[in-house]
Structure formats: structure tokens, C-alpha cells
Scaffold this motif. Sequence first.
Motif, mmCIF file in Angstrom:
data_model
loop_
_atom_site.group_PDB
_atom_site.id
_atom_site.type_symbol
_atom_site.label_atom_id
_atom_site.label_comp_id
_atom_site.label_asym_id
_atom_site.label_seq_id
_atom_site.Cartn_x
_atom_site.Cartn_y
_atom_site.Cartn_z
ATOM 1 N N GLY A 54 -23.232 41.316 20.531
ATOM 2 C CA GLY A 54 -23.340 39.863 20.470
ATOM 3 C C GLY A 54 -23.651 39.263 21.820
ATOM 4 O O GLY A 54 -23.522 39.925 22.854
ATOM 5 N N ASP A 55 -24.025 37.991 21.803
ATOM 6 C CA ASP A 55 -24.422 37.334 23.050
ATOM 7 C C ASP A 55 -23.419 36.299 23.561
ATOM 8 O O ASP A 55 -23.693 35.568 24.500
ATOM 9 N N TRP A 56 -22.228 36.254 22.994
ATOM 10 C CA TRP A 56 -21.235 35.228 23.322
ATOM 11 C C TRP A 56 -20.856 35.176 24.787
ATOM 12 O O TRP A 56 -20.543 34.133 25.312
ATOM 13 N N HIS A 57 -20.830 36.315 25.453
ATOM 14 C CA HIS A 57 -20.290 36.377 26.819
ATOM 15 C C HIS A 57 -21.326 36.759 27.872
ATOM 16 O O HIS A 57 -20.954 37.095 28.999
ATOM 17 N N VAL A 58 -22.598 36.715 27.527
ATOM 18 C CA VAL A 58 -23.648 37.144 28.459
ATOM 19 C C VAL A 58 -23.465 36.450 29.810
ATOM 20 O O VAL A 58 -23.278 35.239 29.886
ATOM 21 N N GLY A 59 -23.476 37.259 30.859
ATOM 22 C CA GLY A 59 -23.345 36.757 32.226
ATOM 23 C C GLY A 59 -21.925 36.656 32.735
ATOM 24 O O GLY A 59 -21.704 36.483 33.934
ATOM 25 N N GLU A 60 -20.948 36.776 31.840
ATOM 26 C CA GLU A 60 -19.542 36.661 32.252
ATOM 27 C C GLU A 60 -19.017 37.988 32.789
ATOM 28 O O GLU A 60 -19.515 39.059 32.470
ATOM 29 N N GLN A 61 -17.948 37.885 33.573
ATOM 30 C CA GLN A 61 -17.217 39.081 33.998
ATOM 31 C C GLN A 61 -16.486 39.662 32.795
ATOM 32 O O GLN A 61 -16.350 39.006 31.757
ATOM 33 N N ALA A 62 -15.980 40.854 32.966
ATOM 34 C CA ALA A 62 -15.133 41.451 31.941
ATOM 35 C C ALA A 62 -13.882 40.584 31.764
ATOM 36 O O ALA A 62 -13.485 39.843 32.679
ATOM 37 N N ASP A 63 -13.274 40.668 30.600
ATOM 38 C CA ASP A 63 -12.035 39.953 30.308
ATOM 39 C C ASP A 63 -11.022 40.260 31.422
ATOM 40 O O ASP A 63 -10.918 41.410 31.869
ATOM 41 N N PRO A 64 -10.271 39.263 31.899
ATOM 42 C CA PRO A 64 -9.288 39.517 32.965
ATOM 43 C C PRO A 64 -8.304 40.627 32.617
ATOM 44 O O PRO A 64 -7.877 41.383 33.493
ATOM 45 N N ARG A 65 -7.952 40.762 31.338
ATOM 46 C CA ARG A 65 -7.035 41.835 30.937
ATOM 47 C C ARG A 65 -7.705 43.199 31.070
ATOM 48 O O ARG A 65 -7.058 44.191 31.385
ATOM 49 N N THR A 66 -9.013 43.256 30.860
ATOM 50 C CA THR A 66 -9.769 44.493 31.078
ATOM 51 C C THR A 66 -9.718 44.857 32.551
ATOM 52 O O THR A 66 -9.430 46.005 32.908
ATOM 53 N N LEU A 67 -10.004 43.883 33.395
ATOM 54 C CA LEU A 67 -10.003 44.121 34.845
ATOM 55 C C LEU A 67 -8.630 44.555 35.327
ATOM 56 O O LEU A 67 -8.510 45.477 36.151
ATOM 57 N N ASP A 68 -7.576 43.912 34.803
ATOM 58 C CA ASP A 68 -6.211 44.278 35.190
ATOM 59 C C ASP A 68 -5.858 45.688 34.744
ATOM 60 O O ASP A 68 -5.264 46.463 35.498
ATOM 61 N N SER A 69 -6.230 46.026 33.520
ATOM 62 C CA SER A 69 -5.944 47.357 32.997
ATOM 63 C C SER A 69 -6.681 48.420 33.819
ATOM 64 O O SER A 69 -6.101 49.443 34.189
ATOM 65 N N LEU A 70 -7.950 48.161 34.094
ATOM 66 C CA LEU A 70 -8.717 49.092 34.923
ATOM 67 C C LEU A 70 -8.076 49.256 36.298
ATOM 68 O O LEU A 70 -7.919 50.375 36.797
ATOM 69 N N ALA A 71 -7.676 48.143 36.916
ATOM 70 C CA ALA A 71 -7.070 48.191 38.252
ATOM 71 C C ALA A 71 -5.770 48.993 38.254
ATOM 72 O O ALA A 71 -5.508 49.746 39.194
ATOM 73 N N ARG A 72 -4.969 48.835 37.198
ATOM 74 C CA ARG A 72 -3.706 49.591 37.123
ATOM 75 C C ARG A 72 -3.946 51.100 37.107
ATOM 76 O O ARG A 72 -3.076 51.872 37.479
ATOM 77 N N ARG A 73 -5.147 51.517 36.661
ATOM 78 C CA ARG A 73 -5.476 52.949 36.594
ATOM 79 C C ARG A 73 -6.378 53.374 37.757
ATOM 80 O O ARG A 73 -6.892 54.490 37.764
ATOM 81 N N GLY A 74 -6.590 52.453 38.724
ATOM 82 C CA GLY A 74 -7.340 52.813 39.918
ATOM 83 C C GLY A 74 -8.844 52.591 39.846
ATOM 84 O O GLY A 74 -9.581 53.097 40.694
ATOM 85 N N TYR A 75 -9.303 51.834 38.863
ATOM 86 C CA TYR A 75 -10.731 51.544 38.719
ATOM 87 C C TYR A 75 -11.019 50.108 39.157
ATOM 88 O O TYR A 75 -10.142 49.255 39.107
#
Length: 187
Positions: A54-75
Motif C-alpha cells: 500500500g501507499d499510505w506511508h510512502v516517504g515516512e520513517q518506520a513506525d517508532p515501535r519498529t525503530l525501538d524494537s530494532l534498537a533494543r536488538r542492536g540494529y
Amino acid sequence: MPDDRPAPTDGLFRISMVCTGNICRSPMAEVVMRDLVKRGGLDDRIAVTSAGTGDWHVGEQADPRTLDSLARRGYDGHAHRARQFDPQWFDDLDLVVVLDRSHERVLRDWAKTDADRSKIRLLSSFDPDSGGVADVPDPYYSDSAMFDRVLATIESSCRALFGQLEPALRHRPGTGIQNPAPTTPGA
């Protein structure tokens, strides 16, 4: 408008991870797979991107919860910007990895040829430890704990996918391989 197509570069095996809006699951899969590729010393042979159906989020960053989850695992997923999958990309991709069967149906409808359809695989199909679960659940309407569970599932499946790609790509000049076969029966 810039061409968002994955850059076709000779010698690279090109993978696109696809979910619904390209802000939760597929960015996770892209970041995890890129990390595996880099740590495996194959970043000169494998290119990984992601997109949404879908095109709902084109141009946006990943969801903040995605970024937080990735960061908790070192990404680090902060460079991600959402985009929508374009059916013209099939020509430039070797493997289109979808996160659930709804994405698989959409992309199979968008594919114009059997060769394009043969590039589409469920991420979980590569993981023998997935227990036959086809879909990686969408955490969007859930809490951060669900994002962490989804990331763990994605990590396991990406490790299995990389484990199938790595031997073929490490020991061959260029790509020279076709779509890896899923490891789960009936996938």
C-alpha cells in the motif's frame, strides 16, 4: 520524481522484503537481512530493499515501535523511508520475500509472468523452526512487546534464508542461483 526501483547492479542477488505499509515488518526484515549479509561478508553480492503493498506511508520513517524494537536488538533502522512496491521491479529482483499470505496474493496478482510469480516467497517458508506458521503477524495494532516478538520471528527466518543463500553466493562469481526453495513442506 526519482525512480524508486531497486538498483540493478551486475553481480548482485537482489531481494525485496514486502509487507503492507512498509513501516513495521518489512523494514525489520530489511535491516536484519542487511545485517546478516554485511556480517557474512556478502554485501558485495546481495542487495536488500523493502516496500509495502500500500501507499499510505510512502516517504515516512518506520513506525517508532519498529525503530525501538530494532534498537533494543542492536540494529539501526532510522535511514528507512517507506515506499510502495512497483510491479515493474520484478524485472530487477531475484527474490521477493513477503511477510504474510495477503502480501503473497497481492504480488501474485501484480506479477505479469510465471517467472515473476516464482520470485515470490513467504519469509517463514525458509525457517524450518517456524512450526508451519505461514504469516509473520502484523504488530501495528499491538504493543512494543509484540514488535519484539515479531522481530524475533523475522530474525529466525532471515537467518534461515541467509543460510540458504550464503553457500551459493560465497562460492560463485556473480549470482548464478535461482530462487532458493522453501524448507517447510507445502510452502
